[in-house]
Enzyme design. Structure first.
Site, mmCIF file in Angstrom:
data_model
loop_
_atom_site.group_PDB
_atom_site.id
_atom_site.type_symbol
_atom_site.label_atom_id
_atom_site.label_comp_id
_atom_site.label_asym_id
_atom_site.label_seq_id
_atom_site.Cartn_x
_atom_site.Cartn_y
_atom_site.Cartn_z
ATOM 1 N N SER A 1 5.771 -12.548 -12.407
ATOM 2 C CA SER A 1 6.939 -12.082 -13.169
ATOM 3 C C SER A 1 7.355 -13.133 -14.191
ATOM 4 O O SER A 1 8.150 -12.847 -15.086
ATOM 5 C CB SER A 1 8.101 -11.755 -12.225
ATOM 6 O OG SER A 1 8.330 -12.817 -11.322
ATOM 7 N N GLU B 1 7.142 -3.726 -1.846
ATOM 8 C CA GLU B 1 8.049 -3.536 -2.987
ATOM 9 C C GLU B 1 8.364 -2.065 -3.216
ATOM 10 O O GLU B 1 7.454 -1.227 -3.292
ATOM 11 C CB GLU B 1 7.413 -4.155 -4.252
ATOM 12 C CG GLU B 1 8.295 -4.007 -5.482
ATOM 13 C CD GLU B 1 7.934 -4.916 -6.636
ATOM 14 O OE1 GLU B 1 7.058 -5.790 -6.492
ATOM 15 O OE2 GLU B 1 8.553 -4.745 -7.708
ATOM 16 N N LYS C 1 -0.512 -15.324 -3.294
ATOM 17 C CA LYS C 1 -0.198 -13.887 -3.133
ATOM 18 C C LYS C 1 -1.059 -13.073 -4.093
ATOM 19 O O LYS C 1 -1.327 -13.519 -5.212
ATOM 20 C CB LYS C 1 1.284 -13.633 -3.410
ATOM 21 C CG LYS C 1 1.660 -12.137 -3.326
ATOM 22 C CD LYS C 1 3.155 -11.930 -3.329
ATOM 23 C CE LYS C 1 3.782 -11.907 -4.695
ATOM 24 N NZ LYS C 1 3.262 -10.857 -5.608
HETATM 25 O O1 KIV Z 1 5.994 -11.738 -9.407
HETATM 26 C C1 KIV Z 1 6.982 -11.520 -8.707
HETATM 27 O O2 KIV Z 1 8.114 -11.919 -9.015
HETATM 28 C C2 KIV Z 1 6.797 -10.746 -7.495
HETATM 29 C C3 KIV Z 1 8.042 -10.358 -6.736
HETATM 30 C C4 KIV Z 1 8.660 -9.196 -7.399
HETATM 31 C C5 KIV Z 1 7.764 -10.123 -5.319
HETATM 32 O O3 KIV Z 1 5.720 -10.429 -7.141
#
Ligand code: KIV
Length: 263
Positions: free
Chosen positions: A43, A179, A110
């Site tokens: 993000s 999410e 992640k």
């Molecule tokens: O990139 C991000 O901020 C995310 C969150 C929304 C979990 O993956």
């Protein structure tokens, strides 16, 4: 905190807090809070770089921001996001991306989705890299999902969400992000899994919550999702401070003698 602590939190029904962060200054502040995990999310492409979606995040971008956060929050568990496509072109290039982000200071990685990712997850876990899954609304798939929509509304997609969550756990993930799914589906997935389910827009009955830092601080007034809680009128406060500085310069209220050097 480490991955074993997070699993213990779930066993003890103690909720886990996770927040995104992308820079040294905020990381220093977060380092002095009890927040459990920091996510250097892709993000960053939107919140910091101003792109319309997360597809513009690159491995180099994630490395730069992970390094900054790691310098600011040396005692926190930091998760680095694998950006769009960096893990979909084969095991070798996926592992190279993981290596770069881990060497930048991440404690875990992640990635979004299940299908096609399980081998990479297994190989990373076997190589000593804790892996976090991410299912439900996957922003890197925004175009195939047809927008940022609540997921798992019909029984087929609910079944698939649970299957994917179990497959990610089986592959060795230490936690998953879930999410934008209904509270009932999220609760069911959290109950079925032994690893923590960290929700964003997934309701109350998951094992932890994550929000984007800029949303928490009210620094992104253009984005108003139902699941966001804003804790500070950040944009307004920053605007007022900058306006005040401008006025002080024009009216010569600043600098005062105490701000000046003299012989
Ligand atoms: O990139 C991000 O901020 C995310 C969150 C929304 C979990 O993956």
């Amino acid at each position: 905190m480490n991955i074993h602590d997070f699993i213990r939190c779930k066993q003890r029904k103690q909720k886990i807090s996770m927040i995104t962060c992308y820079d040294y200054g905020f990381a220093k502040i977060i380092n002095n809070t009890p927040i459990d995990m920091i996510l250097v999310g892709d993000s960053v492409a939107m919140t910091v770089h101003g792109f319309p979606n997360t597809l513009s995040a690159t491995v180099d971008m994630m490395v730069t921001h992970t390094e900054a956060v790691a310098r600011g929050a040396p005692t926190k568990f930091i998760i680095g996001d694998l950006p769009f496509m960096s893990y979909r072109k084969g095991l070798n290039s996926g592992m190279q991306a993981i290596e770069k982000i881990m060497r930048a200071g991440a404690s875990a990685i992640k990635l979004e989705g299940c299908e096609g990712n399980l081998k990479l997850i297994q190989h990373s876990v076997a190589s000593g890299v804790p892996m976090m899954g991410h299912i439900g609304l996957m922003p890197q798939s925004v175009f195939s999902l047809g927008g940022y929509k609540v997921q798992g509304k019909d029984s087929a997609s609910q079944k698939k969400l649970l299957e994917d969550a179990l497959a990610l756990e089986q592959a060795g993930c230490f936690a998953i992000v879930l999410e934008c799914v209904t509270e009932e589906i999220a609760q069911n997935i959290a109950q079925e899994l032994t690893i923590p389910v960290i929700g964003i827009g997934a309701g109350r009955y998951v094992d932890g919550q994550v929000l984007v830092l800029q949303d928490i601080l009210g620094l992104n007034s253009e984005f108003k999702a139902k699941f966001v809680k804003t804790y500070l009128a950040g944009e307004q406060l920053v605007n007022e401070a900058i306006n005040q500085f401008h006025q002080d310069v024009l009216t010569q209220v600043f600098p005062e003698p105490k701000h000046c050097f003299s012989l």
